[in-house]
Design an enzyme around this catalytic site. Structure first.
Site, PDB file in Angstrom:
ATOM      1  N   SER A 117      52.092  39.332 -11.842  1.00 14.77           N
ATOM      2  CA  SER A 117      52.572  40.534 -12.379  1.00 14.77           C
ATOM      3  C   SER A 117      52.342  41.665 -11.490  1.00 14.77           C
ATOM      4  CB  SER A 117      51.924  40.777 -13.771  1.00 14.77           C
ATOM      5  OG  SER A 117      52.369  42.126 -13.960  1.00 14.77           O
ATOM      6  N   TYR A 141      44.601  42.367 -18.818  1.00 14.48           N
ATOM      7  CA  TYR A 141      45.774  41.595 -18.395  1.00 14.48           C
ATOM      8  C   TYR A 141      46.103  41.559 -16.795  1.00 14.48           C
ATOM      9  CZ  TYR A 141      50.578  40.045 -17.610  1.00 14.48           C
ATOM     10  OH  TYR A 141      51.866  39.426 -17.069  1.00 14.48           O
ATOM     11  N   LYS A 145      45.448  38.133 -14.488  1.00 13.65           N
ATOM     12  CA  LYS A 145      46.571  37.472 -13.445  1.00 13.65           C
ATOM     13  C   LYS A 145      46.300  37.396 -11.775  1.00 13.65           C
ATOM     14  CE  LYS A 145      49.732  36.371 -16.149  1.00 13.65           C
ATOM     15  NZ  LYS A 145      50.519  34.908 -16.183  1.00 13.65           N
TER      16      LYS A 145
HETATM   17  N1  UFG Z   1      57.317  52.860 -23.553  1.00 19.92           N
HETATM   18  C1  UFG Z   1      57.313  53.810 -24.453  1.00 19.92           C
HETATM   19  N2  UFG Z   1      57.533  53.570 -25.948  1.00 19.92           N
HETATM   20  C2  UFG Z   1      57.636  52.440 -26.153  1.00 19.92           C
HETATM   21  C3  UFG Z   1      57.434  51.091 -25.445  1.00 19.92           C
HETATM   22  C4  UFG Z   1      57.187  51.601 -24.003  1.00 19.92           C
HETATM   23  O1  UFG Z   1      57.352  54.948 -24.423  1.00 19.92           O
HETATM   24  O2  UFG Z   1      57.608  52.142 -27.487  1.00 19.92           O
HETATM   25  C5  UFG Z   1      57.013  53.199 -22.299  1.00 19.92           C
HETATM   26  C6  UFG Z   1      55.541  52.490 -21.556  1.00 19.92           C
HETATM   27  O3  UFG Z   1      54.675  53.661 -21.826  1.00 19.92           O
HETATM   28  C7  UFG Z   1      56.090  52.404 -20.126  1.00 19.92           C
HETATM   29  C8  UFG Z   1      57.548  51.916 -20.124  1.00 19.92           C
HETATM   30  O4  UFG Z   1      58.010  52.385 -21.483  1.00 19.92           O
HETATM   31  O5  UFG Z   1      56.003  53.628 -19.712  1.00 19.92           O
HETATM   32  C9  UFG Z   1      57.728  50.202 -20.223  1.00 19.92           C
HETATM   33  O6  UFG Z   1      56.828  49.832 -20.993  1.00 19.92           O
HETATM   34  P1  UFG Z   1      56.818  48.284 -21.528  1.00 19.92           P
HETATM   35  O7  UFG Z   1      55.868  48.240 -22.582  1.00 19.92           O
HETATM   36  O8  UFG Z   1      58.334  47.873 -21.846  1.00 19.92           O
HETATM   37  O9  UFG Z   1      56.614  47.606 -20.078  1.00 19.92           O
HETATM   38  P2  UFG Z   1      55.214  47.712 -19.356  1.00 19.92           P
HETATM   39  O10 UFG Z   1      55.461  48.532 -18.177  1.00 19.92           O
HETATM   40  O11 UFG Z   1      54.054  48.361 -19.969  1.00 19.92           O
HETATM   41  O12 UFG Z   1      54.756  46.092 -19.084  1.00 19.92           O
HETATM   42  C10 UFG Z   1      55.723  45.178 -18.581  1.00 19.92           C
HETATM   43  C11 UFG Z   1      55.225  43.964 -18.957  1.00 19.92           C
HETATM   44  C12 UFG Z   1      53.810  43.415 -18.502  1.00 19.92           C
HETATM   45  C13 UFG Z   1      53.889  43.904 -16.911  1.00 19.92           C
HETATM   46  C14 UFG Z   1      54.052  44.986 -16.827  1.00 19.92           C
HETATM   47  C15 UFG Z   1      53.755  45.728 -15.558  1.00 19.92           C
HETATM   48  O13 UFG Z   1      55.355  43.772 -20.268  1.00 19.92           O
HETATM   49  O14 UFG Z   1      53.640  41.986 -18.862  1.00 19.92           O
HETATM   50  O15 UFG Z   1      55.463  45.493 -17.168  1.00 19.92           O
HETATM   51  O16 UFG Z   1      53.950  47.084 -15.405  1.00 19.92           O
HETATM   52  F1  UFG Z   1      52.413  43.597 -16.870  1.00 19.92           F
END
Ligand code: UFG
Length: 328
Positions: A117, A141, A145
């Site tokens: 990741s 997490y 990884k």
């Molecule tokens: N976000 C919101 N509201 C929500 C959900 C997400 O504003 O309800 C924002 C988060 O704060 C983030 C962006 O949208 O800024 C993307 O969030 P996600 O939860 O969709 O994805 P992440 O970037 O947190 O996580 C994903 C994968 C992980 C991986 C990660 C690496 O789920 O497994 O990318 O950054 F590790």
């Protein structure tokens, strides 16, 4: 058809990779304990129901199917939860993965494709992220990884098993075949949350943080269609089969979109306004993550072809609509 073992193949990215493997002439044997995955996502080869930490079972499955190649997706993946409750993350993603690797060593597994990741980088010093960027995870997490990558490195040096660690950016979208897609028990990802809100399954979308040092104040991510990710796994396997050395490769498009840009794009694709609430930052979120995809092009010859943002959202929307109709 050459059989390959797909640990965690009943999950979102695993199931799409099984489809890609089948389309490229492999028979994917899925090993999954269904703690996060779904048996109905196992559609492209045999299913072996069990746990990666059950060494006897894993050894039997490898022997039964004459396996020499592993694709390893079995992991817990909720970044936020991993910080508040790290124990199952170390148990599953590190301890059980190590049990699994010990069986791989014993049974002479040759090639191992690992779901890593971009969370292994932590808060970027520079973007776009290249593979040699320092790895300082800011979540449990991400650290688990990174430990997976390290176990593979040392096992490879000592015992000869080769690996490719694929560092995913933000997986999203669904296959056009319409029978597989994203279906998490707890949904935390941005695009499915927005779409479920439009379907009335949630009241609003919480935007986590509007004061980041980005043009519109919201976090920027690199969104990659799951079919593109799946094809990269096949290319990584072929790369090792053709004599390639162990390596680590980013899987992203190289383009970042902010949370607000994603919400706007969903409104355009679906034609529906998205009810939004602006809230505090979420713990563990780096402000900006996007890939330098050069190595994936050079080493794997991989170029994303499904990851146009409109196509990602349309495919995810088709999937959510279908899911909501089947649930009624
Ligand atoms: N976000 C919101 N509201 C929500 C959900 C997400 O504003 O309800 C924002 C988060 O704060 C983030 C962006 O949208 O800024 C993307 O969030 P996600 O939860 O969709 O994805 P992440 O970037 O947190 O996580 C994903 C994968 C992980 C991986 C990660 C690496 O789920 O497994 O990318 O950054 F590790």
């Amino acid at each position: 058809m050459k059989k390959v073992l797909v640990a965690g193949g009943a999950g979102y990215i695993g199931s799409h990779t099984c489809l890609a493997l089948k389309n490229h002439g492999y028979e994917p044997v899925v090993l999954d304990n269904l703690s996060e995955g779904h048996e109905w996502l196992v559609q492209f080869g045999p299913f072996e129901h069990g746990d990666i930490g059950d060494s006897e079972f894993v050894g039997e499955v490898i022997a039964k199917h004459g396996i020499k190649d592993i694709l390893f997706f079995a992991a817990f993946t909720y970044v936020g939860v991993s910080v508040t409750d790290p124990e199952p993350y170390f148990e599953n993603n590190v301890s059980k993965m190590h049990d699994f690797l010990a069986v791989c060593k014993k049974t002479g597994i040759e090639n191992f494709i690992f779901s890593s990741s971009c969370a292994t980088y932590g808060n970027p010093i520079t973007v776009p992220l290249t593979e040699d960027h320092p790895q300082n995870p800011v979540s449990t997490y991400g650290d688990t990884k990174l430990m997976g990558e390290k176990m593979l490195k040392w096992y490879g040096q000592a015992y000869g098993m080769k690996h490719v660690a694929l560092r995913y950016f933000n997986a999203c979208g669904a296959s056009h075949i319409g029978t597989i897609g994203e279906s998490h028990n707890i949904e935390t990802h941005l695009i499915p949350i927005i779409l479920k809100t439009l379907l009335g399954q949630r009241n609003h979308v919480s935007v986590f943080g509007t004061d980041y040092d980005t043009p519109d104040g919201t976090c920027i991510r690199d969104y990659i269609h799951v079919d593109d990710l799946a094809n990269a796994h096949v290319k990584a396997l072929e790369y090792l089969e053709n004599g390639g050395e162990s390596t680590q490769i980013n899987l992203g498009t190289g383009t970042g979109y902010s949370v607000k840009e994603i919400i706007n794009a969903v409104e355009q694709v679906t034609g529906h306004p998205v009810p939004v609430r602006f809230e505090e930052r979420r713990a563990g979120d780096p402000p900006v993550l996007y890939a330098n995809p050069q190595k994936s092009r050079e080493v794997l010859g991989w170029i994303p072809t499904h990851s146009d943002l409109h196509n990602i959202i349309q495919s995810a929307w088709n999937w959510e609509l279908k899911q909501s109709q089947t649930k009624v």
